[in-house]
Design a protein around this motif. Structure first.
Motif, PDB file in Angstrom:
ATOM      1  N   PRO A 147       0.878  -1.390   0.069  1.00  0.00           N
ATOM      2  CA  PRO A 147       0.067  -0.121   0.077  1.00  0.00           C
ATOM      3  C   PRO A 147       0.899   1.415   0.088  1.00  0.00           C
ATOM      4  O   PRO A 147       2.213   1.156   0.624  1.00  0.00           O
ATOM      5  CB  PRO A 147      -0.702  -0.026   1.315  1.00  0.00           C
ATOM      6  N   ARG A 148       0.178   2.324  -0.502  1.00  0.00           N
ATOM      7  CA  ARG A 148       1.078   3.479  -0.766  1.00  0.00           C
ATOM      8  C   ARG A 148       0.129   4.522  -0.561  1.00  0.00           C
ATOM      9  O   ARG A 148      -1.086   4.827  -1.159  1.00  0.00           O
ATOM     10  CB  ARG A 148       1.690   3.878  -2.189  1.00  0.00           C
ATOM     11  N   GLY A 149       0.514   5.602   0.416  1.00  0.00           N
ATOM     12  CA  GLY A 149      -0.114   6.877   0.324  1.00  0.00           C
ATOM     13  C   GLY A 149      -1.511   6.830   1.380  1.00  0.00           C
ATOM     14  O   GLY A 149      -2.425   7.357   1.140  1.00  0.00           O
ATOM     15  N   ARG A 150      -1.331   5.423   2.252  1.00  0.00           N
ATOM     16  CA  ARG A 150      -2.663   5.310   2.971  1.00  0.00           C
ATOM     17  C   ARG A 150      -2.276   5.091   4.374  1.00  0.00           C
ATOM     18  O   ARG A 150      -0.993   4.767   4.749  1.00  0.00           O
ATOM     19  CB  ARG A 150      -3.243   3.954   2.500  1.00  0.00           C
ATOM     20  N   PRO A 151      -3.017   5.167   5.491  1.00  0.00           N
ATOM     21  CA  PRO A 151      -2.534   4.893   6.836  1.00  0.00           C
ATOM     22  C   PRO A 151      -2.629   3.316   7.030  1.00  0.00           C
ATOM     23  O   PRO A 151      -3.342   2.729   8.023  1.00  0.00           O
ATOM     24  CB  PRO A 151      -3.831   5.479   7.647  1.00  0.00           C
ATOM     25  N   LEU A 152      -1.682   2.506   6.465  1.00  0.00           N
ATOM     26  CA  LEU A 152      -1.629   1.173   6.326  1.00  0.00           C
ATOM     27  C   LEU A 152      -0.109   0.761   6.530  1.00  0.00           C
ATOM     28  O   LEU A 152       0.763   1.520   5.885  1.00  0.00           O
ATOM     29  CB  LEU A 152      -2.213   0.601   5.098  1.00  0.00           C
ATOM     30  N   ALA A 153       0.262  -0.254   7.157  1.00  0.00           N
ATOM     31  CA  ALA A 153       1.506  -0.763   7.149  1.00  0.00           C
ATOM     32  C   ALA A 153       1.696  -1.987   6.803  1.00  0.00           C
ATOM     33  O   ALA A 153       0.660  -3.024   6.854  1.00  0.00           O
ATOM     34  CB  ALA A 153       1.914  -0.560   8.464  1.00  0.00           C
ATOM     35  N   ALA A 154       2.602  -2.340   6.258  1.00  0.00           N
ATOM     36  CA  ALA A 154       2.930  -3.615   5.427  1.00  0.00           C
ATOM     37  C   ALA A 154       4.116  -4.380   5.786  1.00  0.00           C
ATOM     38  O   ALA A 154       5.115  -3.600   5.838  1.00  0.00           O
ATOM     39  CB  ALA A 154       2.813  -3.537   3.845  1.00  0.00           C
ATOM     40  N   ALA A 155       4.094  -5.586   5.935  1.00  0.00           N
ATOM     41  CA  ALA A 155       5.447  -6.436   6.310  1.00  0.00           C
ATOM     42  C   ALA A 155       5.442  -7.717   4.882  1.00  0.00           C
ATOM     43  O   ALA A 155       4.281  -8.272   4.743  1.00  0.00           O
ATOM     44  CB  ALA A 155       5.470  -6.918   7.482  1.00  0.00           C
ATOM     45  N   PRO A 156       6.643  -7.787   4.523  1.00  0.00           N
ATOM     46  CA  PRO A 156       6.906  -8.756   3.432  1.00  0.00           C
ATOM     47  C   PRO A 156       6.314 -10.097   4.145  1.00  0.00           C
ATOM     48  O   PRO A 156       6.960 -10.381   5.131  1.00  0.00           O
ATOM     49  CB  PRO A 156       8.014  -8.819   3.024  1.00  0.00           C
ATOM     50  N   LEU A 157       5.601 -11.020   3.549  1.00  0.00           N
ATOM     51  CA  LEU A 157       5.221 -12.332   4.125  1.00  0.00           C
ATOM     52  C   LEU A 157       5.878 -13.350   3.424  1.00  0.00           C
ATOM     53  O   LEU A 157       6.634 -14.198   4.333  1.00  0.00           O
ATOM     54  CB  LEU A 157       3.642 -12.416   3.772  1.00  0.00           C
ATOM     55  N   CYS A 158       6.002 -13.632   2.228  1.00  0.00           N
ATOM     56  CA  CYS A 158       6.591 -14.785   1.728  1.00  0.00           C
ATOM     57  C   CYS A 158       6.659 -14.209  -0.182  1.00  0.00           C
ATOM     58  O   CYS A 158       5.820 -13.735  -0.345  1.00  0.00           O
ATOM     59  CB  CYS A 158       5.904 -16.015   1.885  1.00  0.00           C
ATOM     60  N   ASP A 159       7.501 -15.199  -0.579  1.00  0.00           N
ATOM     61  CA  ASP A 159       7.555 -15.019  -2.136  1.00  0.00           C
ATOM     62  C   ASP A 159       6.855 -16.157  -2.678  1.00  0.00           C
ATOM     63  O   ASP A 159       6.824 -17.349  -2.320  1.00  0.00           O
ATOM     64  CB  ASP A 159       9.158 -15.032  -2.686  1.00  0.00           C
ATOM     65  N   GLU A 160       6.344 -15.988  -3.745  1.00  0.00           N
ATOM     66  CA  GLU A 160       5.400 -17.040  -4.544  1.00  0.00           C
ATOM     67  C   GLU A 160       6.284 -17.417  -5.978  1.00  0.00           C
ATOM     68  O   GLU A 160       6.445 -16.482  -6.689  1.00  0.00           O
ATOM     69  CB  GLU A 160       4.030 -16.460  -4.808  1.00  0.00           C
TER      70      GLU A 160
END
Length: 298
Positions: A147-160
């Motif tokens: 997510p970009r430009g939002r009140p959200l936080a992201a953590a990488p989970l895994c690669d597919e």
């Protein structure tokens, strides 16, 4: 019937007084009296008899209290305990792609569910999930975009890892990975394709990463679920690009064949996304930590 009137009635029944009920409810005594009168008008029966020491229920009032009180208590327990921000067993509202959620996320959360966590799932595109998170409809989402430009936080989970697969008869007709490595994309241009969308997102990503060119084919079957794509590929409908986790069993069973084995396979990253500050809620923090730990083995 207004549940607020029933709640006031039950409180008066238990307190034995309009005045004591008003204190317990945080209302004025005239407000409590007015609510009881409104309820009596709706029912067409008196519910209490006024005495010098308070009120006593009529037979109708006693019957109503006996029937209504347990259900009101249960509703109050739900709102005060089940939705309590401090409760580790509050319902987790989870969102993500249907296939990955079904085959990876929910099985990983099974131990927490067995310990009392309840879960409600929603599916959608990354943009839909971001909007749902920001609006408070979801607590936690798994997405294939950051997510970009939002009140959200992201953590990488895994690669597919993505794999180009087809039924064995198609692989035999094409000559196998060694022949395809020589012929390149030209050998695949006129083959039937199974995809999740008319824009061929998985095929396009694979073609760009492996062949450095966009595909010039069109979809033969479009089914917006990767499990449906796998089923069609197994049945020999055409080739498809699928995540390895989804088609691993079919590869091991020989139901499909990997048409190519590129030295650097195309990858797509999944992210675990929350609203900023959501980890202060125990049920979200627990699920978030559990999924990050589980993803190490994916």
């Amino acid at each position: 019937m207004d549940l607020a009137l029933l709640r006031t009635f039950v409180m008066v029944h238990r307190a034995g007084s309009f005045t004591r009920a008003a204190i317990l409810l945080g209302l004025s005594q005239p407000a409590v009296t007015g609510q009881i009168r409104t309820l009596e008008r709706q029912l067409g029966r008196p519910l209490f008899l006024r005495t010098a020491r308070g009120v006593v229920p009529t037979s109708v009032g006693e019957e109503l209290a006996h029937k209504a009180a347990p259900h009101l208590d249960a509703l109050l327990e739900i709102t005060e305990a089940g939705l309590d921000d401090s409760s580790a067993n509050r319902t987790l509202h989870l969102a993500g792609p249907p296939e990955f959620t079904a085959l990876r996320v929910l099985p990983a959360l099974a131990p927490l569910i067995n310990q009392g966590l309840t879960v409600r799932c929603a599916f959608g595109s990354a943009e839909e999930l971001f909007e749902g998170l920001a609006a408070g409809h979801h607590d936690l989402a798994v997405t294939t975009a950051r997510p970009r430009g939002r009140p959200l936080a992201a953590a990488p989970l895994c690669d597919e890892e993505h794999v180009l697969v087809a039924a064995p008869r198609w692989a035999a007709r094409l000559g196998g990975p060694a022949v395809l490595q020589v012929k390149g994309v030209s050998a695949l241009e006129r083959l039937p394709v199974v995809e999740v969308h008319e824009s061929l997102p998985l095929i396009t990503r694979y073609w760009s990463a492996v062949f450095d060119t966009p595909p010039i084919t069109a979809g033969t079957v479009i089914a917006p679920d990767l499990r449906a794509v796998l089923t069609c590929v197994v049945e020999g409908v055409g080739l498809g690009v699928l995540p390895r986790y989804l088609c691993m069993d079919a590869l091991d069973a020989g139901e499909v064949v990997a048409l190519l084995n590129p030295p650097v396979p195309p990858l797509r990253t999944y992210f675990l996304v929350i609203r900023t500050g959501a980890l202060a809620l125990p049920h979200i923090a627990r699920a978030h930590e559990w999924l990050l730990r589980a993803a190490v083995d994916w």
